[in-house]
Scaffold this motif. Structure first.
Motif, mmCIF file in Angstrom:
data_model
loop_
_atom_site.group_PDB
_atom_site.id
_atom_site.type_symbol
_atom_site.label_atom_id
_atom_site.label_comp_id
_atom_site.label_asym_id
_atom_site.label_seq_id
_atom_site.Cartn_x
_atom_site.Cartn_y
_atom_site.Cartn_z
ATOM 1 N N LYS A 349 0.812 -1.217 0.000
ATOM 2 C CA LYS A 349 0.000 0.000 0.000
ATOM 3 C C LYS A 349 0.843 1.263 0.000
ATOM 4 O O LYS A 349 0.373 2.335 -0.373
ATOM 5 C CB LYS A 349 -0.940 -0.005 1.206
ATOM 6 N N LEU A 350 2.116 1.143 0.428
ATOM 7 C CA LEU A 350 2.982 2.322 0.522
ATOM 8 C C LEU A 350 4.335 2.083 -0.132
ATOM 9 O O LEU A 350 5.292 2.809 0.143
ATOM 10 C CB LEU A 350 3.184 2.709 1.998
ATOM 11 N N SER A 351 4.430 1.097 -1.006
ATOM 12 C CA SER A 351 5.732 0.715 -1.548
ATOM 13 C C SER A 351 6.282 1.725 -2.550
ATOM 14 O O SER A 351 7.501 1.809 -2.731
ATOM 15 C CB SER A 351 5.646 -0.671 -2.203
ATOM 16 N N GLU A 352 5.409 2.497 -3.213
ATOM 17 C CA GLU A 352 5.863 3.474 -4.198
ATOM 18 C C GLU A 352 6.272 4.770 -3.513
ATOM 19 O O GLU A 352 5.461 5.385 -2.808
ATOM 20 C CB GLU A 352 4.757 3.770 -5.208
ATOM 21 N N PRO A 353 7.518 5.247 -3.715
ATOM 22 C CA PRO A 353 7.908 6.529 -3.123
ATOM 23 C C PRO A 353 6.983 7.674 -3.523
ATOM 24 O O PRO A 353 6.728 8.583 -2.729
ATOM 25 C CB PRO A 353 9.330 6.749 -3.649
ATOM 26 N N GLN A 354 6.451 7.615 -4.764
ATOM 27 C CA GLN A 354 5.585 8.697 -5.218
ATOM 28 C C GLN A 354 4.290 8.762 -4.410
ATOM 29 O O GLN A 354 3.710 9.835 -4.244
ATOM 30 C CB GLN A 354 5.265 8.537 -6.710
ATOM 31 N N VAL A 355 3.839 7.617 -3.912
ATOM 32 C CA VAL A 355 2.656 7.616 -3.052
ATOM 33 C C VAL A 355 2.965 8.377 -1.766
ATOM 34 O O VAL A 355 2.170 9.208 -1.299
ATOM 35 C CB VAL A 355 2.200 6.180 -2.742
ATOM 36 N N ASP A 411 -2.929 10.233 -9.450
ATOM 37 C CA ASP A 411 -3.589 9.929 -10.726
ATOM 38 C C ASP A 411 -2.619 9.231 -11.677
ATOM 39 O O ASP A 411 -2.960 8.232 -12.326
ATOM 40 C CB ASP A 411 -4.108 11.212 -11.380
ATOM 41 N N GLU A 412 -1.385 9.747 -11.756
ATOM 42 C CA GLU A 412 -0.389 9.179 -12.659
ATOM 43 C C GLU A 412 -0.057 7.733 -12.296
ATOM 44 O O GLU A 412 0.245 6.912 -13.173
ATOM 45 C CB GLU A 412 0.884 10.025 -12.626
ATOM 46 N N LEU A 413 -0.116 7.422 -11.018
ATOM 47 C CA LEU A 413 0.205 6.065 -10.561
ATOM 48 C C LEU A 413 -0.971 5.106 -10.691
ATOM 49 O O LEU A 413 -0.817 3.905 -10.451
ATOM 50 C CB LEU A 413 0.674 6.110 -9.103
ATOM 51 N N GLY A 414 -2.126 5.627 -11.046
ATOM 52 C CA GLY A 414 -3.295 4.766 -11.208
ATOM 53 C C GLY A 414 -4.157 4.647 -9.984
ATOM 54 O O GLY A 414 -5.070 3.804 -9.933
ATOM 55 N N TYR A 415 -3.913 5.484 -8.959
ATOM 56 C CA TYR A 415 -4.768 5.513 -7.779
ATOM 57 C C TYR A 415 -5.896 6.505 -8.048
ATOM 58 O O TYR A 415 -5.745 7.713 -7.839
ATOM 59 C CB TYR A 415 -3.974 5.922 -6.536
ATOM 60 N N PRO A 427 -4.192 0.706 -8.147
ATOM 61 C CA PRO A 427 -4.134 0.515 -9.611
ATOM 62 C C PRO A 427 -4.815 -0.752 -10.102
ATOM 63 O O PRO A 427 -5.178 -0.838 -11.282
ATOM 64 C CB PRO A 427 -2.624 0.479 -9.885
ATOM 65 N N ASP A 428 -5.013 -1.748 -9.221
ATOM 66 C CA ASP A 428 -5.707 -2.973 -9.617
ATOM 67 C C ASP A 428 -7.207 -2.893 -9.377
ATOM 68 O O ASP A 428 -7.931 -3.881 -9.586
ATOM 69 C CB ASP A 428 -5.133 -4.171 -8.857
ATOM 70 N N GLY A 429 -7.679 -1.743 -8.925
ATOM 71 C CA GLY A 429 -9.100 -1.561 -8.689
ATOM 72 C C GLY A 429 -9.578 -2.016 -7.332
ATOM 73 O O GLY A 429 -10.788 -2.019 -7.064
ATOM 74 N N ASN A 430 -8.641 -2.384 -6.439
ATOM 75 C CA ASN A 430 -9.013 -2.839 -5.104
ATOM 76 C C ASN A 430 -9.172 -1.652 -4.154
ATOM 77 O O ASN A 430 -8.572 -0.594 -4.351
ATOM 78 C CB ASN A 430 -7.942 -3.786 -4.552
ATOM 79 N N GLU A 431 -9.957 -1.863 -3.122
ATOM 80 C CA GLU A 431 -10.118 -0.812 -2.115
ATOM 81 C C GLU A 431 -8.749 -0.483 -1.508
ATOM 82 O O GLU A 431 -7.957 -1.381 -1.206
ATOM 83 C CB GLU A 431 -11.079 -1.275 -1.016
ATOM 84 N N TRP A 432 -8.491 0.798 -1.362
ATOM 85 C CA TRP A 432 -7.194 1.259 -0.837
ATOM 86 C C TRP A 432 -7.452 2.053 0.437
ATOM 87 O O TRP A 432 -7.907 3.192 0.390
ATOM 88 C CB TRP A 432 -6.495 2.120 -1.898
ATOM 89 N N VAL A 433 -7.188 1.424 1.564
ATOM 90 C CA VAL A 433 -7.427 2.045 2.863
ATOM 91 C C VAL A 433 -6.124 2.035 3.650
ATOM 92 O O VAL A 433 -5.471 0.984 3.764
ATOM 93 C CB VAL A 433 -8.513 1.299 3.669
#
Length: 596
Positions: A349-355, A411-415, A427-433
């Motif tokens: 859920k937090l692996s991308e530095p951009q997130v 948005d660019e990352l697909g969230y 980005p896979d369409g799953n709930e992100w909490v």
């Protein structure tokens, strides 16, 4: 691999000894009587020379946890006691340079693998026993003991660089080579490799061998000499005389103090509610307040304007963070007290530095400072204290409040919000909490959690803001992190003795609660202390500049702000000489002008 069973009762405290957690509370009832204000004609008798005698009352709004052994203490309120009762071999001056304390002089060998200190020869412990080099050796050997960390000790940073530490702590030998008593008043620290800042290692408070030598390390935290005020023995200017637990802690002067008998007879610490501090100062019922964070932001201007009070304000050696749980430990590693980055499980859920960067842009840190601190704080862009030469904010991303940029990054990352419920899916369409945890015990931090949650939800991140936990439980869960944590709030106090941030951010560091595992970061942190290059401060500055840049890009935690340190004392108290990190300086020279 790093093995260490951490104490759960962790509060970071620095003063000058180590890195510990900050926990504060403002819910304590006021045990002081509400006396009327003194008459205006009660003026203080002026005096040009120190006058022996008298007492002062200090205020803190949380009682000490009850550990008064320096090698095991972790609580900032305990430090209000230990700063007067115990001493180290070296201290620091206003420029943060090391100066003599229990050691009157020192020298290093040519390659900086040995530090020899020559001790003061007229020092007495509070019980009259002589202070010697054996006490120094005993203190450090106790911290290096194989049972130390399991008993709750967290100050191993002061012994890890010493020769033979690994062999000793692992039980391969019963002889600790890292420290020897050359004679009664000479002690030599031996390092396994050249040490760039050996005096930092010598800056830990010393405990008496004759009191603790028959007590196993595992039993030392529960020993009478660690927890019973009347049994606590140090070399400092004041003795811990007695306590009414949770209410009052009394220090009496040490007549045989090696730097001269203190002027004050007594220092009385009382636990009071933060909300009444300003009134107590105004009426003269409290003479001094110090760490941690006793004056509320709302009371700052009131206290500043009191005619009978001097207020001291300086940037603090601390900061508050919003931490990101980048990895979690395995259940087996948690049970075995092992910190092994190769076993960690990534938190997707937090692996991308951009997130993490988007989250940083979404948080209005200036608003937090203004609303929660009444402006009594500063933005900090690096996890190195501003007062150090190593701090370089020009190398870092400042993450100014920019919610539109935050949205664009996600948005660019697909969230994006695919089901139009107002919150973004992954980005896979799953709930992100994101689960968000924080502790009780600090009113400002308790207000910070909901504010940050609101800011993040305004850019479409769904936050599960969980009920705040008591600090003990919070730290237990933060340490034993085979759980579902994502975001957390925490405060760190930094050492004033050395800017090296490895104790917090090296992958194997016990306090690396974000579980940041970056080989480039580890490489830079190790290079910054590698000799002989690191003997040159310019070299270290360059390395730390690169590390601060990497940190701000990777962002294992967002530094929210550093609060200003605010101390206050009654003008009848004389001899105060503040240092950049404490008000407790040469306290044996404090004295009071009595009222007419």
């Amino acid at each position: 691999m790093f093995s260490q069973k951490l104490s759960i009762r962790i509060f970071i405290i620095g003063i000058f000894v180590s890195i510990l957690l900050v926990a504060c509370d403002d819910k304590t009832d006021n045990p002081l009587e509400e006396n009327s204000a003194p008459e205006k004609e009660d003026i203080m008798k002026e005096a040009s020379e120190p006058t022996p005698g008298g007492s002062i009352v200090g205020a803190m709004y949380e009682p000490p946890a009850g550990m008064f052994n320096p090698i095991f203490y972790e609580d900032p309120y305990e430090a209000n006691i230990l700063s007067f009762t115990h001493e180290s071999l070296v201290g620091q001056n206003e420029q943060l340079e090391f100066i003599p304390k229990l050691a009157k002089s020192w020298e290093t060998n040519e390659d900086q693998t040995e530090l020899t200190l020559y001790l003061e020869e007229e020092v007495k412990w509070h019980d009259g026993e002589e202070f010697t080099a054996d006490d120094v050796v005993f203190t450090y050997q106790s911290i290096a003991d194989p049972d130390y960390t399991e008993a709750g000790g967290v100050h191993t940073a002061f012994v890890e660089p010493l020769l033979g530490y690994s062999e000793y702590v692992n039980g391969d030998t019963d002889q600790f080579q890292g420290l020897i008593a050359d004679d009664t008043y000479t002690v030599t620290f031996k390092f396994k490799e050249p040490m760039i800042n050996p005096l930092y290692i010598a800056s830990f408070p010393v405990i008496p061998e004759h009191i603790f030598k028959e007590i196993p390390i595992a039993d030392m935290p529960s020993a009478e000499a660690s927890i019973n005020p009347e049994k606590v023995i140090g070399t400092g200017p004041f003795k811990f005389a007695k306590a009414v637990e949770g209410e009052e802690y009394i220090l009496e002067r040490h007549d045989a103090y090696w730097q001269g008998t203190p002027y004050l007879d007594e220092i009385i610490w009382r636990v009071v509610a933060k909300s009444v501090i300003a009134g107590l100062l105004e009426r003269g019922e409290v003479d001094i307040i110090a760490n941690p964070d006793v004056i509320s932001a709302n009371d700052y201007e009131t206290v500043r304007d009191l005619e009978n009070i001097t207020l001291v304000e300086q940037p603090d050696f601390s900061y508050q963070i919003l931490g990101f749980k980048l990895h979690h430990q395995t259940k087996e590693d948690v049970e075995n007290g092992i910190i092994n980055p190769t076993n960690w499980k990534p938190n997707p859920k937090l692996s991308e530095p951009q997130v993490r960067q988007a989250i940083a842009y979404a948080i209005n840190r200036e608003q937090l400072i203004m609303e929660l601190l009444n402006g009594r704080g500063q933005l900090l862009h690096s996890p190195i204290a501003q007062s150090f030469w190593a701090y370089d904010e020009s190398a870092t991303e400042h993450y100014s409040f920019d919610p539109e940029k935050a949205k664009a990054l996600l948005d660019e990352l697909g969230y994006v919000d695919k089901n139009e419920d107002g919150f973004r899916e992954d980005p896979d369409g799953n709930e992100w909490v994101l689960h968000f945890d924080y502790p009780t015990g600090n009113a400002i931090r308790e207000e910070t959690g909901p504010l940050i949650a609101q800011m993040l939800e305004e850019i479409g991140i769904k936050i599960e803001l969980r009920e705040p936990k008591e600090m003990f439980t919070f730290i237990q869960d933060l340490t034993n992190d085979n759980n579902d944590w994502d975001l957390y709030l925490l405060g760190w106090n930094l050492s004033s003795t050395e800017p090296d941030p490895a104790n917090l951010w090296l992958s194997t560091a016990a306090y690396n609660f974000s579980r940041w595992n970056n080989p480039d970061s580890d490489d830079l942190l190790n290079k910054a202390i590698k000799t002989p290059e690191a003997f040159e401060q310019d070299y270290r500055s360059d390395v730390y500049r690169d590390w601060q840049k990497l940190y701000s890009e990777e962002l294992p935690a967002l530094i929210l702000y550093t609060p200003n340190n605010v101390w206050a004392y009654n003008n009848r108290l004389k001899g105060i000489e503040p240092l950049p990190y404490t008000l407790y300086n040469n306290t044996h020279q404090w004295w009071v002008v009595e009222k007419k």
